[in-house]
Scaffold this active site. Structure first.
Site, PDB file in Angstrom:
ATOM      1  N   HIS A  38      22.313 -30.936  34.385  1.00  0.00           N
ATOM      2  CA  HIS A  38      23.770 -31.301  34.849  1.00  0.00           C
ATOM      3  C   HIS A  38      24.047 -29.374  34.306  1.00  0.00           C
ATOM      4  O   HIS A  38      23.966 -28.910  34.430  1.00  0.00           O
ATOM      5  CB  HIS A  38      24.633 -31.599  35.140  1.00  0.00           C
ATOM      6  CG  HIS A  38      25.155 -31.172  35.571  1.00  0.00           C
ATOM      7  ND1 HIS A  38      25.878 -30.658  37.202  1.00  0.00           N
ATOM      8  CD2 HIS A  38      26.847 -30.596  35.224  1.00  0.00           C
ATOM      9  CE1 HIS A  38      26.888 -30.506  37.113  1.00  0.00           C
ATOM     10  NE2 HIS A  38      27.685 -30.288  35.805  1.00  0.00           N
ATOM     11  N   GLU A  39      24.309 -30.214  32.894  1.00  0.00           N
ATOM     12  CA  GLU A  39      24.776 -29.352  31.617  1.00  0.00           C
ATOM     13  C   GLU A  39      23.941 -27.590  31.533  1.00  0.00           C
ATOM     14  O   GLU A  39      24.631 -26.493  31.341  1.00  0.00           O
ATOM     15  CB  GLU A  39      25.453 -30.158  30.812  1.00  0.00           C
ATOM     16  CG  GLU A  39      26.194 -31.044  31.315  1.00  0.00           C
ATOM     17  CD  GLU A  39      27.708 -30.471  31.596  1.00  0.00           C
ATOM     18  OE1 GLU A  39      28.166 -29.021  31.296  1.00  0.00           O
ATOM     19  OE2 GLU A  39      28.335 -31.160  32.631  1.00  0.00           O
ATOM     20  N   HIS A  56      24.022 -25.162  34.608  1.00  0.00           N
ATOM     21  CA  HIS A  56      25.418 -24.541  34.520  1.00  0.00           C
ATOM     22  C   HIS A  56      24.373 -22.998  33.056  1.00  0.00           C
ATOM     23  O   HIS A  56      25.337 -22.023  32.950  1.00  0.00           O
ATOM     24  CB  HIS A  56      26.201 -25.521  33.767  1.00  0.00           C
ATOM     25  CG  HIS A  56      27.106 -25.854  34.705  1.00  0.00           C
ATOM     26  ND1 HIS A  56      27.581 -25.690  35.703  1.00  0.00           N
ATOM     27  CD2 HIS A  56      27.924 -27.087  34.426  1.00  0.00           C
ATOM     28  CE1 HIS A  56      28.229 -26.358  36.481  1.00  0.00           C
ATOM     29  NE2 HIS A  56      28.135 -27.347  35.473  1.00  0.00           N
ATOM     30  N   GLU A  68      29.138 -26.419  40.152  1.00  0.00           N
ATOM     31  CA  GLU A  68      29.157 -28.028  40.082  1.00  0.00           C
ATOM     32  C   GLU A  68      27.623 -28.210  41.181  1.00  0.00           C
ATOM     33  O   GLU A  68      26.932 -28.593  40.669  1.00  0.00           O
ATOM     34  CB  GLU A  68      30.138 -28.454  40.973  1.00  0.00           C
ATOM     35  CG  GLU A  68      31.416 -28.296  39.347  1.00  0.00           C
ATOM     36  CD  GLU A  68      31.081 -28.287  38.318  1.00  0.00           C
ATOM     37  OE1 GLU A  68      30.463 -29.500  38.273  1.00  0.00           O
ATOM     38  OE2 GLU A  68      31.500 -27.645  37.551  1.00  0.00           O
TER      39      GLU A  68
END
Length: 278
Positions: A142-143, A146, A201
């Site tokens: 997820h990070e 980004h 997100e």
């Protein structure tokens, strides 16, 4: 009047931006066009991230909390070493990034990946949630997503153009509607910037699910992760006024996307037959 001000401010966002797609779409089909300021380059954001990350490392080092748990640091870096090579599916240039992976001893339930591949995990999120390797991989994916999607640069571009738009409206009207500037700012925040952040997100959730699956980490761990996060949270703001989707929305969306990446996981898992089940 509110509609007029909102329309003028929003229409002013377009000048000075270019529409780009920072990544390939992958099997999960992330292909939204992104609005980036022509005055804010990828290199500029990378440089800012590098400086900020180094300051964070220096501060943590001075306190003796940087990578102080050697076993945890090795665990997080092992997971990163499997996920990072998968980034080339979305961005071939990511293989040339100067990736760094560190762990800070802190009670915070947090982790991040800055532009250019600067990863930090806080021990609190691993310890308090009793995360498995598969769940750590979901957070890391997820990070990293980004950073791949350059969401920080996109948000900076939005904020920059927002200020230009408000200043431009004041000049165009000779200050006649300056009393409405606070209202216009609030409308922009709720009507544009917060939903845009929720979209970031959701993109990171989806891409992260694919990255982890390609590295041989269980897609179902994304669901158990957010179930743990929901249990640990003391309450969330209404989704409409939040920069993050609600935990329940995340869980439902991720459950719906697992079938798209299941075959990727099945293929990758065969490469890691000795991976400890957790």
């Amino acid at each position: 009047m509110k509609k007029l001000i909102s329309a003028v401010v929003l229409s002013a966002l377009l000048p000075g931006c270019q529409q780009v797609n920072t990544t390939e779409s992958g099997v999960t089909q992330i292909n939204r066009k992104q609005s980036m300021s022509v005055l804010l380059s990828e290199q500029q954001v990378d440089n800012m991230a590098r400086q900020s990350y180094q300051e964070t490392l220096n501060k943590a080092q001075s306190k003796g909390v940087l990578n102080s748990d050697k076993q945890m640091t090795a665990r997080v870096r092992t997971i990163a070493n499997r996920i990072i090579p998968q980034t080339s599916v979305f961005r071939p240039d990511a293989s040339k990034w100067q990736w760094e992976v560190n762990v800070e001893s802190s009670p915070e339930l947090n982790a991040y990946c800055m532009a250019g591949g600067k990863i930090m995990f806080y021990s609190g999120i691993i310890e308090k949630l009793k995360l498995t390797d598969d769940e750590i991989a979901q957070i890391m994916g997820h990070e990293i997503s980004h950073a791949l999607r350059e969401h920080s640069r996109e948000r900076m571009s939005s904020a920059y153009n927002k200020q230009l738009a408000i200043q431009g409206l004041s000049l165009l009207t000779g200050g006649k509607y300056d009393g409405y500037m606070g209202m216009a700012d609030e409308l922009m925040q709720v009507g544009y910037f917060l939903p845009n952040s929720r979209e970031h997100e959701s993109e990171a959730d989806t891409m992260g699910l694919e990255l982890a699956a390609r590295a041989g980490y269980k897609p179902q761990a994304a669901v158990s992760l957010w179930q743990k996060m929901a249990a640990a949270s003391k309450g969330q703001p209404a989704e409409f006024l939040s920069t993050h989707p609600s935990n329940q929305t995340r869980i439902q969306d991720l459950q719906a996307k697992i079938p798209a990446v299941q075959s990727l996981y099945d293929a990758a898992a065969r490469k890691y037959p000795n991976k400890k089940e957790n």
